[in-house]
Scaffold this active site. Structure first.
Site, PDB file in Angstrom:
ATOM      1  N   ALA A  74     -16.744  30.796  -5.369  1.00 41.75           N
ATOM      2  CA  ALA A  74     -18.172  30.484  -5.318  1.00 41.75           C
ATOM      3  C   ALA A  74     -18.558  29.397  -6.314  1.00 41.75           C
ATOM      4  O   ALA A  74     -19.491  28.636  -6.072  1.00 41.75           O
ATOM      5  CB  ALA A  74     -18.997  31.741  -5.565  1.00 41.75           C
ATOM      6  N   THR A  75     -17.853  29.306  -7.431  1.00 44.75           N
ATOM      7  CA  THR A  75     -18.150  28.236  -8.393  1.00 44.75           C
ATOM      8  C   THR A  75     -17.984  26.882  -7.713  1.00 44.75           C
ATOM      9  O   THR A  75     -18.864  26.016  -7.776  1.00 44.75           O
ATOM     10  CB  THR A  75     -17.212  28.323  -9.621  1.00 44.75           C
ATOM     11  OG1 THR A  75     -17.402  29.587 -10.252  1.00 44.75           O
ATOM     12  CG2 THR A  75     -17.497  27.210 -10.613  1.00 44.75           C
ATOM     13  N   ASN A 154     -26.062  38.669 -10.179  1.00 51.97           N
ATOM     14  CA  ASN A 154     -24.832  39.265 -10.687  1.00 51.97           C
ATOM     15  C   ASN A 154     -25.045  40.148 -11.909  1.00 51.97           C
ATOM     16  O   ASN A 154     -24.154  40.879 -12.305  1.00 51.97           O
ATOM     17  CB  ASN A 154     -23.819  38.168 -11.019  1.00 51.97           C
ATOM     18  CG  ASN A 154     -24.410  37.092 -11.908  1.00 51.97           C
ATOM     19  OD1 ASN A 154     -25.376  36.418 -11.509  1.00 51.97           O
ATOM     20  ND2 ASN A 154     -23.880  36.933 -13.085  1.00 51.97           N
ATOM     21  N   GLN A 182     -22.360  37.704  -4.682  1.00 56.51           N
ATOM     22  CA  GLN A 182     -22.454  39.160  -4.872  1.00 56.51           C
ATOM     23  C   GLN A 182     -22.913  39.874  -3.598  1.00 56.51           C
ATOM     24  O   GLN A 182     -22.891  41.103  -3.536  1.00 56.51           O
ATOM     25  CB  GLN A 182     -23.460  39.488  -5.992  1.00 56.51           C
ATOM     26  CG  GLN A 182     -23.062  39.002  -7.366  1.00 56.51           C
ATOM     27  CD  GLN A 182     -21.980  39.855  -8.018  1.00 56.51           C
ATOM     28  OE1 GLN A 182     -21.681  40.963  -7.567  1.00 56.51           O
ATOM     29  NE2 GLN A 182     -21.377  39.341  -9.071  1.00 56.51           N
ATOM     30  N   ALA A 203     -14.361  35.826  -2.403  1.00 59.01           N
ATOM     31  CA  ALA A 203     -13.665  37.024  -1.922  1.00 59.01           C
ATOM     32  C   ALA A 203     -13.555  38.116  -2.978  1.00 59.01           C
ATOM     33  O   ALA A 203     -13.578  39.303  -2.655  1.00 59.01           O
ATOM     34  CB  ALA A 203     -12.264  36.647  -1.443  1.00 59.01           C
ATOM     35  N   THR A 243      -4.418  21.445   0.342  1.00 63.03           N
ATOM     36  CA  THR A 243      -3.713  22.321   1.277  1.00 63.03           C
ATOM     37  C   THR A 243      -4.358  23.708   1.299  1.00 63.03           C
ATOM     38  O   THR A 243      -4.622  24.285   0.246  1.00 63.03           O
ATOM     39  CB  THR A 243      -2.231  22.443   0.867  1.00 63.03           C
ATOM     40  OG1 THR A 243      -1.674  21.134   0.890  1.00 63.03           O
ATOM     41  CG2 THR A 243      -1.468  23.351   1.810  1.00 63.03           C
ATOM     42  N   CYS A 329     -18.680  35.814 -17.795  1.00 66.36           N
ATOM     43  CA  CYS A 329     -18.440  34.497 -18.379  1.00 66.36           C
ATOM     44  C   CYS A 329     -19.241  34.294 -19.654  1.00 66.36           C
ATOM     45  O   CYS A 329     -18.995  33.374 -20.402  1.00 66.36           O
ATOM     46  CB  CYS A 329     -18.770  33.409 -17.370  1.00 66.36           C
ATOM     47  SG  CYS A 329     -20.201  33.792 -16.388  1.00 66.36           S
TER      48      CYS A 329
HETATM   49  C1  LIG Z   1     -18.839  35.657  -9.494  1.00 69.88           C
HETATM   50  C2  LIG Z   1     -19.983  34.761  -9.169  1.00 69.88           C
HETATM   51  C3  LIG Z   1     -19.825  33.378  -9.030  1.00 69.88           C
HETATM   52  C4  LIG Z   1     -18.501  32.698  -9.288  1.00 69.88           C
HETATM   53  O1  LIG Z   1     -17.614  32.971  -8.252  1.00 69.88           O
HETATM   54  P1  LIG Z   1     -16.067  32.586  -8.382  1.00 69.88           P
HETATM   55  O2  LIG Z   1     -15.559  32.827  -7.013  1.00 69.88           O
HETATM   56  O3  LIG Z   1     -15.505  33.507  -9.400  1.00 69.88           O
HETATM   57  O4  LIG Z   1     -16.002  31.157  -8.769  1.00 69.88           O
HETATM   58  C5  LIG Z   1     -20.915  32.626  -8.691  1.00 69.88           C
HETATM   59  N1  LIG Z   1     -22.110  33.189  -8.482  1.00 69.88           N
HETATM   60  C6  LIG Z   1     -22.318  34.506  -8.594  1.00 69.88           C
HETATM   61  C7  LIG Z   1     -23.661  35.081  -8.341  1.00 69.88           C
HETATM   62  C8  LIG Z   1     -21.253  35.332  -8.955  1.00 69.88           C
HETATM   63  O5  LIG Z   1     -21.461  36.639  -9.086  1.00 69.88           O
END
Ligand SMILES: *Cc1c(COP(=O)(O)O)cnc(C)c1O
Length: 389
Positions: A74-75, A154, A182, A203, A243, A329
């Site tokens: 998600a980052t 989160n 989330q 995931a 890839t 984090c």
């Molecule tokens: C965990 C999280 C992310 C980061 O996701 P990653 O897949 O670990 O990079 C971003 N946004 C929210 C709201 C999250 O809870």
């Protein structure tokens, strides 16, 4: 063997479901082909698995498979959405609207764009953590290119009214991005009904592997363009080169499929456990629930405890229960959570907060054990404070 603490940090990450692992394993060894190798059956097998996964992920959010851009999580999806839209729509404007309680993976790309000359409005939230729709509507301008509001928080689990926000944005022809890291597999998501144009997924919060996620990018009504942030072989229709990581992609889709299959029942089970924990803690007094009481993820309980030191509380609990006071984090930093500050909590209460993240394997017996441990720890700390005063 030393007993490990009870895991209640499901917002940080979750274990891989054994059924997910089982689906992934053949793609490390037997079906190891590169999905982009179209000249032989090794490639075809991998490509078919990726295509199947794309269909599952698309179906989960009511999108089509070509609208799924696979990323490392998600980052990366948030970075691609925010920086990618900013770069692609320069001729329309340089203004972005987001919210103070967003994850750093949204806030930091926005701050980066500010350094490049973009303007960002960081909307405040109401004391319950929800955005004020009238305030959001007021923040929209002719040069606004993107609104980014997360689906589920989160830290406090609060669910933002995506469909209302989507309607506002659609009305003004402004693109709408949502970070659903989330939310996927926990609450219903529908990019059509919610008028979402870009949606970030991952995931590992839903019992899938770490290091895989996706960005949904709308192709119709309107057709959305994002400028690539990773350049290379032109994978993912030029939006994200590299890839494809077949085992992780297969696991991601399996995890989402399992989450959807049992969403309502699991949601009810977790809501029941969350209520049980909250009620068991009540005799302590001085508890403040952070976030809306019902508009929240089923497995999230975030509580500030008056009259204790936050660090001492976590320290006292850590052999019994694995949890945190906020985002994984930011636990290394000593600053109070920016999310709790945005709710209007003072520094002391923001520090003394516990984020309980209940998950698929959390049991009633564990919740009882955790409640007992929290009660004892808080009472001991409060007594100590009284004695030392
Ligand atoms: C965990 C999280 C992310 C980061 O996701 P990653 O897949 O670990 O990079 C971003 N946004 C929210 C709201 C999250 O809870």
């Amino acid at each position: 063997m030393v007993q490990r603490p009870i895991y209640l940090d499901s917002h940080a990450t979750t274990p891989v479901d054994p059924r997910v692992l089982e689906a992934m394993l053949p793609f490390f060894t037997e079906h190891f082909g590169n999905p982009a190798s179209l000249t032989h059956s090794y490639g075809w097998e991998a490509e078919a698995a990726v295509q199947h996964a794309r269909e599952t992920l698309a179906m989960a959010i009511n999108a089509s498979p070509e609208e799924i851009v696979l990323t490392s999580g998600a980052t990366e999806a948030n970075n691609l959405a925010i920086k990618g839209v900013a770069e692609a729509y320069l001729s329309k404007g340089r203004h972005i609207v987001t919210v103070q309680t967003e994850h750093n993976a949204v806030l930091d790309p926005c701050a980066y764009l500010e350094k490049l000359g973009f303007e960002v409005t960081y909307l405040p939230v109401q004391p319950d953590g929800l955005v004020n729709l009238a305030q959001l509507a007021q923040a929209l301008r002719d040069d606004t290119v993107l609104v980014s509001v997360m689906a589920a928080n989160n830290e406090i689990g609060v669910l933002q009214p995506l469909a209302d926000i989507g309607a506002l944005c659609r009305d003004r022809a402004i693109l709408f991005h949502s970070d659903a890291a989330q939310a996927i597999g926990k609450i219903p998501l529908d990019v059509q009904a919610m008028a979402v144009d870009l949606l970030s997924l991952t995931a590992h919060k839903v019992y899938g592997p770490k290091g895989i996620g996706a960005l949904y990018v709308r192709r119709r009504n309107p057709r959305v363009t994002v400028a690539a942030q990773l350049h290379g072989g032109g994978h993912e229709r030029g939006m994200r080169s590299g890839t494809l990581y077949t085992p992780q992609i297969v696991g991601f889709a399996k995890a989402v499929e399992l989450g959807l299959a049992d969403m309502a029942r699991e949601g009810d089970r977790l809501t029941h456990l969350r209520h049980s924990l909250w009620h068991q803690l009540q005799p302590l007094g001085g508890l403040h629930l952070n976030g809306h009481p019902s508009q929240r993820l089923p497995g999230n309980l975030n509580v500030s405890v008056a009259g204790v030191d936050g660090q001492a509380l976590l320290l006292g609990l850590r052999s019994t229960v694995a949890l945190s006071s906020g985002a994984a984090c930011s636990t290394a930093s000593t600053a109070p959570s920016h999310v709790l500050k945005a709710l209007g909590r003072d520094d002391r209460l923001a520090y003394a907060s516990l984020r309980f993240g209940l998950g698929r394997w959390t049991t009633e017996a564990e919740i009882d054990q955790v409640a007992t441990a929290v009660m004892a720890t808080v009472q001991a700390l409060r007594t100590k404070t009284l004695v030392s005063q």
